[in-house]
Design an enzyme around this catalytic site. Structure first.
Site, PDB file in Angstrom:
ATOM      1  N   GLU A 101      43.534  60.599  63.859  1.00 36.50           N
ATOM      2  CA  GLU A 101      44.037  59.514  65.056  1.00 36.50           C
ATOM      3  C   GLU A 101      45.426  59.910  65.475  1.00 36.50           C
ATOM      4  O   GLU A 101      45.965  60.571  64.767  1.00 36.50           O
ATOM      5  CB  GLU A 101      44.199  58.240  64.066  1.00 36.50           C
ATOM      6  CG  GLU A 101      43.217  57.127  64.482  1.00 36.50           C
ATOM      7  CD  GLU A 101      42.950  56.699  65.839  1.00 36.50           C
ATOM      8  OE1 GLU A 101      43.651  57.103  66.861  1.00 36.50           O
ATOM      9  OE2 GLU A 101      42.462  55.616  66.089  1.00 36.50           O
ATOM     10  N   ASP A 102      45.589  59.474  66.672  1.00 36.30           N
ATOM     11  CA  ASP A 102      46.872  59.848  67.186  1.00 36.30           C
ATOM     12  C   ASP A 102      48.210  58.821  66.658  1.00 36.30           C
ATOM     13  O   ASP A 102      49.114  59.009  66.315  1.00 36.30           O
ATOM     14  CB  ASP A 102      46.979  60.002  68.734  1.00 36.30           C
ATOM     15  CG  ASP A 102      46.417  58.591  69.311  1.00 36.30           C
ATOM     16  OD1 ASP A 102      45.516  57.767  68.720  1.00 36.30           O
ATOM     17  OD2 ASP A 102      46.659  58.033  70.537  1.00 36.30           O
ATOM     18  N   ASP A 105      48.963  51.517  64.562  1.00 33.47           N
ATOM     19  CA  ASP A 105      49.890  50.526  64.976  1.00 33.47           C
ATOM     20  C   ASP A 105      49.597  49.339  64.208  1.00 33.47           C
ATOM     21  O   ASP A 105      49.939  49.041  63.153  1.00 33.47           O
ATOM     22  CB  ASP A 105      49.507  50.124  66.587  1.00 33.47           C
ATOM     23  CG  ASP A 105      50.549  49.617  67.263  1.00 33.47           C
ATOM     24  OD1 ASP A 105      51.315  48.777  66.721  1.00 33.47           O
ATOM     25  OD2 ASP A 105      50.970  49.944  68.285  1.00 33.47           O
ATOM     26  N   PHE A 154      57.455  52.351  72.237  1.00 35.56           N
ATOM     27  CA  PHE A 154      56.771  52.793  73.159  1.00 35.56           C
ATOM     28  C   PHE A 154      56.580  54.027  73.450  1.00 35.56           C
ATOM     29  O   PHE A 154      57.427  54.616  74.233  1.00 35.56           O
ATOM     30  CB  PHE A 154      56.631  52.075  74.644  1.00 35.56           C
ATOM     31  CG  PHE A 154      55.348  51.671  75.371  1.00 35.56           C
ATOM     32  CD1 PHE A 154      54.365  53.065  75.388  1.00 35.56           C
ATOM     33  CD2 PHE A 154      54.835  50.584  75.809  1.00 35.56           C
ATOM     34  CE1 PHE A 154      53.333  52.816  76.058  1.00 35.56           C
ATOM     35  CE2 PHE A 154      53.750  50.605  76.435  1.00 35.56           C
ATOM     36  CZ  PHE A 154      52.982  51.623  76.484  1.00 35.56           C
ATOM     37  N   ARG A 167      49.474  61.713  79.014  1.00 32.84           N
ATOM     38  CA  ARG A 167      48.694  62.481  77.982  1.00 32.84           C
ATOM     39  C   ARG A 167      48.737  63.598  77.645  1.00 32.84           C
ATOM     40  O   ARG A 167      48.769  64.311  76.747  1.00 32.84           O
ATOM     41  CB  ARG A 167      47.120  62.266  77.940  1.00 32.84           C
ATOM     42  CG  ARG A 167      46.613  60.715  77.873  1.00 32.84           C
ATOM     43  CD  ARG A 167      45.083  60.700  77.456  1.00 32.84           C
ATOM     44  NE  ARG A 167      44.367  59.443  77.769  1.00 32.84           N
ATOM     45  CZ  ARG A 167      44.530  58.554  76.741  1.00 32.84           C
ATOM     46  NH1 ARG A 167      45.178  58.584  75.684  1.00 32.84           N
ATOM     47  NH2 ARG A 167      43.769  57.248  77.280  1.00 32.84           N
TER      48      ARG A 167
HETATM   49  C1  PRP Z   1      45.029  53.545  70.243  1.00 30.20           C
HETATM   50  C2  PRP Z   1      45.063  54.557  69.059  1.00 30.20           C
HETATM   51  C3  PRP Z   1      44.237  53.809  67.951  1.00 30.20           C
HETATM   52  C4  PRP Z   1      44.677  52.392  68.272  1.00 30.20           C
HETATM   53  C5  PRP Z   1      45.759  51.937  66.987  1.00 30.20           C
HETATM   54  O1  PRP Z   1      43.935  53.634  71.141  1.00 30.20           O
HETATM   55  O2  PRP Z   1      44.457  55.788  69.569  1.00 30.20           O
HETATM   56  O3  PRP Z   1      42.968  54.165  68.055  1.00 30.20           O
HETATM   57  O4  PRP Z   1      45.209  52.249  69.792  1.00 30.20           O
HETATM   58  O5  PRP Z   1      45.964  50.836  67.315  1.00 30.20           O
HETATM   59  P1  PRP Z   1      46.007  49.646  66.049  1.00 30.20           P
HETATM   60  O6  PRP Z   1      46.361  50.264  64.768  1.00 30.20           O
HETATM   61  O7  PRP Z   1      46.607  48.359  66.831  1.00 30.20           O
HETATM   62  O8  PRP Z   1      44.534  49.332  66.327  1.00 30.20           O
HETATM   63  P2  PRP Z   1      43.642  52.998  72.597  1.00 30.20           P
HETATM   64  O9  PRP Z   1      42.601  51.819  72.260  1.00 30.20           O
HETATM   65  O10 PRP Z   1      44.910  52.908  73.215  1.00 30.20           O
HETATM   66  O11 PRP Z   1      42.845  54.346  73.111  1.00 30.20           O
HETATM   67  P3  PRP Z   1      43.116  55.794  73.485  1.00 30.20           P
HETATM   68  O12 PRP Z   1      43.247  56.638  72.091  1.00 30.20           O
HETATM   69  O13 PRP Z   1      41.881  56.145  74.407  1.00 30.20           O
HETATM   70  O14 PRP Z   1      44.444  55.836  74.384  1.00 30.20           O
END
Ligand code: PRP
Length: 183
Positions: A101-102, A105, A154, A167
């Site tokens: 994961e990146d 949150d 952010f 990105r």
């Molecule tokens: C982001 C990130 C995680 C998630 C984390 O994805 O990559 O999957 O949000 O948030 P959380 O812990 O509150 O669930 P996003 O839905 O923005 O999609 P992306 O990776 O395509 O940008």
């Protein structure tokens, strides 16, 4: 010197800092998976850069796969419900799964994803995240491996977006407030 994007307030993590840390974590993962062949799962789209750097630093034999999920619906607030937009092509039954994961949150995405993948009877499921914002947690979710614990800012770049932009920035930067407040 890397040119900083005009919409970026400051660079939180340089490309060099990230590279150094990713190499360290890759070594730890090699140790963990010694003698095994994990399937390393890139959670699209945000992890794509971290994922490709991480696997190129891992020496253990591995296979890769991709998954796209969302727990945000159309809004910006996590709903707690997981929608699978793209599922794995791999049968993970009996496999060691490493989720990449990146950012974590609220924790909702990974909490639900881990539950979903565990139902497919893998040998193990571990999580590695580039960034963790523990302050924002709404559900219990502790990744096994974290590259950087960060403040609640952010952040964009190195895979992370704002409205699908930024990105490709080669660093993690804090987005200027004016960019998202006047949007
Ligand atoms: C982001 C990130 C995680 C998630 C984390 O994805 O990559 O999957 O949000 O948030 P959380 O812990 O509150 O669930 P996003 O839905 O923005 O999609 P992306 O990776 O395509 O940008």
């Amino acid at each position: 010197m890397v040119e900083v994007h005009p919409n970026v307030e400051y660079v939180m993590l340089t490309g060099q800092q990230i590279t150094r840390r990713v190499k360290m974590v890759a070594k730890q993962l090699d140790k963990l998976y010694e003698g095994r062949k994990p399937v390393v799962v890139c959670i699209l789209k945000g992890s794509v850069i971290f994922f490709s750097d991480l696997i190129r630093n891992m020496k253990t034999p591995l296979t890769i796969d991709f998954m796209a999920v969302s727990s945000y619906g159309n809004g910006t607030k996590s709903t707690g419900e997981l929608t699978i937009k793209k599922d794995l092509a791999t049968d993970i039954k009996g496999r060691d799964v490493l989720i990449v994961e990146d950012i974590i949150d609220s924790g909702n995405t990974l909490y639900n994803l881990k539950k979903l993948l565990n139902a497919r009877a893998p040998a193990s499921v571990n999580i590695v995240t580039l960034l963790d914002k523990p302050e924002r947690r709404e559900v219990p979710m502790e990744p096994e491996y974290t590259c950087f614990v960060i403040e609640d800012e952010f952040v964009v770049g190195y895979g992370l977006d704002y409205a699908e932009e930024y990105r490709n920035l080669p660093y993690v930067g804090v987005l200027k407030r004016s960019v998202y407040e006047n949007a």
